[in-house]
Design a protein around this motif. Structure first.
Motif, short mmCIF file in Angstrom:
data_model
loop_
_atom_site.label_atom_id
_atom_site.label_comp_id
_atom_site.label_asym_id
_atom_site.label_seq_id
_atom_site.Cartn_x
_atom_site.Cartn_y
_atom_site.Cartn_z
N THR A 257 -39.98 83.06 -42.93
CA THR A 257 -39.10 82.03 -42.38
C THR A 257 -39.59 80.77 -42.67
O THR A 257 -38.65 79.74 -42.65
N GLY A 258 -40.79 80.59 -42.63
CA GLY A 258 -41.32 79.12 -42.65
C GLY A 258 -41.33 78.39 -41.37
O GLY A 258 -41.26 79.03 -40.31
N VAL A 259 -41.12 76.95 -41.40
CA VAL A 259 -40.99 76.18 -40.21
C VAL A 259 -39.59 76.32 -39.88
O VAL A 259 -38.95 75.47 -40.50
N VAL A 307 -47.72 77.59 -47.63
CA VAL A 307 -48.71 76.97 -46.89
C VAL A 307 -48.45 75.33 -46.80
O VAL A 307 -48.45 74.66 -46.15
N ALA A 308 -48.20 74.94 -48.26
CA ALA A 308 -47.82 73.45 -48.49
C ALA A 308 -46.83 72.92 -47.75
O ALA A 308 -46.72 71.78 -47.29
N ASN A 309 -45.64 73.73 -47.92
CA ASN A 309 -44.48 73.33 -47.31
C ASN A 309 -44.51 73.30 -45.55
O ASN A 309 -44.30 72.37 -44.88
N THR A 310 -45.30 74.28 -45.13
CA THR A 310 -45.64 74.42 -43.60
C THR A 310 -46.39 72.95 -43.22
O THR A 310 -46.11 72.41 -42.32
N ALA A 311 -47.58 72.73 -44.09
CA ALA A 311 -48.35 71.73 -43.71
C ALA A 311 -47.47 70.23 -43.65
O ALA A 311 -47.80 69.44 -43.02
N THR A 312 -46.57 70.15 -44.81
CA THR A 312 -46.00 68.94 -44.77
C THR A 312 -44.96 68.78 -43.54
O THR A 312 -44.76 67.68 -43.05
N PRO A 318 -53.01 70.91 -45.25
CA PRO A 318 -52.92 72.39 -45.84
C PRO A 318 -54.04 73.21 -45.36
O PRO A 318 -53.81 74.44 -45.08
N ASP A 319 -55.19 72.75 -45.10
CA ASP A 319 -56.58 73.54 -44.70
C ASP A 319 -56.38 73.80 -43.42
O ASP A 319 -57.16 74.85 -42.94
N GLN A 320 -55.49 73.36 -42.52
CA GLN A 320 -55.29 73.89 -41.14
C GLN A 320 -54.35 75.02 -41.08
O GLN A 320 -54.14 75.61 -40.00
N VAL A 321 -53.66 75.32 -42.24
CA VAL A 321 -52.57 76.43 -42.19
C VAL A 321 -53.33 77.58 -42.81
O VAL A 321 -53.91 77.49 -44.09
#
Length: 659
Positions: A257-259, A307-312, A318-321
């Motif tokens: 689902t993502g964010v 991961v990149a989309n979530t961090a954005t 992105p290292d935190q995801v």
């Protein structure tokens, strides 16, 4: 390597064990420093008690990790995989159709005796916080827990998933259903498929505490499992007691689902604003993206993109995801499948917890202990140095007498007698002024922080809060409440400065006249406490903005939420007042000690001069006495250096997580 060995060598367990060993060394060092402080007798007894209290608090410390996210994000399964896979099956119920229905705290078992405590949902009707209810044993249902028998263990833990059908009116009474006048017309006669007309399905339990004998828990970990953050609106204490008190938050999102919008609201309002917490964001259930008909590189590319989309969206690095599959990680642990374990991301998550959360907790404990320990060591060193300087001055004085004629001795005796007489008069006048100091402390510092004053502020605010039926009204009353609290703090801060100036002025006159040591008592730091209160104000005002759903559903929820805020604020004020009283007692004790020490040294020197006046042969004896006193002070100083060195080293050494 066996599964048991694999769990034993996990980076989380090894890191926790290292942190626990360091903490126990720190506790032992604090006890030794308290004993040494009492033995040397240089500082007031309050310092020894503070060191012992700090040792107790440090020994009771634990790393509290809260797993947070919406329903069906796999929080419970991930907890099973991370910490309890060595049991060979799921510890907490997390299979299809089963989910924990209330917040669960998982702690080490006292005396190794496991058990389960459950708080009935009816306790929501009480105006008592969960933290206070934890101290009321009669409010909880207690169940035995058999760790050896998997079937009995599963049956006991199945209580965490229990629900119960109740009448709509009963649900409304405890704040789990909207009032009738706020219920949509088409839903006034609620029908629950499993309960029938006029009934609803609610959780049976409000809170759970699971005591378990397990290596990670025994090493100092407390795990907090939440049942889905949509419960926050109905249970404000979930926010304040569990999330706000957690040292670290593991925020779970769905890889498929993502964010979502609700995920983003939870992140913005409850998680990212707390600068004192560490957060790890997980994209769970990445196994839903595994497809045997696709190339592995394509799958990894899609996961990387997620991961990149979530961090954005969360505005983090992105290292935190971390992408992970809790379910596959649990299977890999149980089956000892190293390849599946690595692919599930569980190994990477374990390393992240060991390398991020554990060093952060180590640093927090160090900062909590550093000020008191360094101050206690430095104050004792300075006092020993002052004593050494006074003895050396006396030795110089006595040695100079050997070069003088005996005719000068009576004159020196008379001078010292006058000095002592004047000192006693000044000291008596100073003692008489202490009553004025105490009165000034009470009026200028303690009265603005009096509990009964805050009880009145809380009572007035509570009454006005119940009459505010809009979010804007609630936010304004939260803001007004903290404005009144800060005003009391500002009065106390001004009072502390006035008292400090008054005491310093009187002591400095004696210090200049009799060359007393400077007053090294550290002034009470009211400004950092005021800053903490301002941070609380900002945090709770944001929480007031989130209470619109509470205003629209049940006034008791607003009352409970405000009582939680008011209670924490009152406790904060009481603690500040207690520390202010300790500061006043300490500074008075230090001044008394300096005056007493001067009087004692002056009398010793007068007695020495009188002895010298009787016979000049006593000079050599006095020199030997002074030399012996110097040796004793040097031995005390060496002992202080020797015993404080390991403790100070513990505070300076960095924490090295297991690689």
């Amino acid at each position: 390597m066996s599964l048991e060995q694999s769990i034993t060598r996990s980076p989380i367990l090894e890191g926790l064990s290292a942190l626990n060993r360091w903490r126990q060394d720190l506790v032992s060092g604090l006890h030794e420093m308290a004993a040494l402080t009492a033995d040397l007798g240089l500082l007031p007894s309050g310092t020894m008690l503070q060191l012992e209290t700090l040792a107790y608090d440090t020994e009771q410390d634990s790393l509290r990790i809260a797993f947070v996210g919406e329903f069906s994000r796999g929080k419970t399964e991930l907890i099973n995989a991370l910490f309890f896979s060595d049991m060979g099956q799921r510890l907490l119920p997390s299979s299809s159709g089963q989910t924990t229905m209330c917040p669960v705290e998982i702690r080490g078992a006292p005396q190794g005796r496991p058990g389960l405590q459950l708080l009935p949902i009816a306790s929501r009707s009480l105006d008592v916080s969960i933290e206070k209810l934890k101290k009321a044993g009669s409010a909880w249902r207690k169940f035995p827990l058999s760790v050896a028998d998997k079937k009995e263990r599963s049956e006991s833990l199945a209580h965490l998933t229990e629900t119960v059908c109740v009448a709509v009116e009963d649900a409304r009474r405890i704040g789990l259903c909207p009032p009738l006048n706020r219920t949509p017309k088409n839903r006034e006669r609620t029908v629950c498929p499993s309960c029938g007309l006029g009934k609803v399905l609610i959780p049976r339990w409000r809170h759970a505490i699971l005591y378990l004998a397990h290596p990670v828990l025994d090493a100092g970990l407390t795990v907090l499992d939440t049942p889905g953050l949509n419960a926050i609106g109905a249970e404000p204490e979930l926010t304040f007691s569990m999330l706000a008190d957690a040292d670290a938050i593991v925020f779970l999102l769905g890889a498929d689902t993502g964010v979502t919008q609700s995920d983003l609201m939870i992140w913005d309002q409850y998680l990212m604003r707390n600068a004192h917490q560490k957060q790890i964001v997980l994209l769970n259930k990445i196994d839903t993206l595994w497809d045997e008909l696709r190339e592995e590189d394509d799958i990894q590319q899609e996961i990387t993109q997620q991961v990149a989309n979530t961090a954005t969206r969360l505005r983090i690095s992105p290292d935190q995801v971390i992408p992970v599959s809790g379910q596959k990680g649990l299977v890999a642990r149980i089956r000892q499948d190293a390849e599946l374990l690595e692919r599930s991301g569980l190994a990477a998550l374990e390393r992240s917890i060991a390398e991020v959360l554990l060093p952060a907790r180590h640093e927090t404990i160090k900062e909590k202990c550093r000020m008191l320990i360094e101050r206690a060591v430095l104050d004792q060193k300075n006092m020993l140095q002052d004593q050494r300087h006074r003895l050396l001055a006396q030795m110089d004085s006595v040695q100079s007498l050997k070069d003088r004629t005996a005719e000068k001795i009576p004159k020196l005796v008379a001078q010292h007698q006058i000095l002592l007489k004047n000192f006693e008069q000044d000291r008596q006048a100073f003692e008489e002024k202490k009553a004025r100091f105490r009165q000034a402390v009470e009026e200028l510092l303690l009265i603005p922080l009096a509990p009964n004053t805050f009880d009145l502020v809380i009572s007035n605010a509570k009454a006005e809060m119940l009459s505010a039926w809009t979010t804007a009204g609630i936010v304004e009353r939260f803001r007004q409440f903290f404005s009144e609290a800060v005003a009391h703090f500002d009065r106390a801060l001004e009072g502390a400065q006035q008292v400090s100036a008054m005491v310093a002025e009187e002591y400095q006159a004696l210090q200049k006249r009799y060359r007393l040591p400077p007053l090294r008592a550290v002034p009470y730091a009211m400004m950092p406490r005021r800053a903490e209160l301002m941070d609380m104000s900002e945090s709770y005002e944001r929480f007031g903005m989130m209470l619109e759903i509470a205003v629209n559903t049940q006034s008791s929820v607003v009352r409970k939420a405000f009582l939680t805020v008011a209670g924490r604020t009152r406790d904060f004020v009481v603690e500040t007042r207690r520390e202010a009283e300790n500061w006043v007692d300490e500074i008075m004790a230090v001044m008394n000690q300096q005056l007493q020490l001067f009087h004692q040294n002056a009398e010793e020197e007068l007695n020495s001069l009188q002895s010298i006046a009787t016979t000049m042969g006593n000079i050599d004896t006095r020199v030997q006495q002074l030399e012996q006193s110097l040796a004793e002070i040097q031995e005390q100083s060496d002992r202080l250096d020797r015993q404080s060195a390991p403790l100070l080293s513990l505070l300076r050494a960095p924490f090295r997580p297991v690689r």
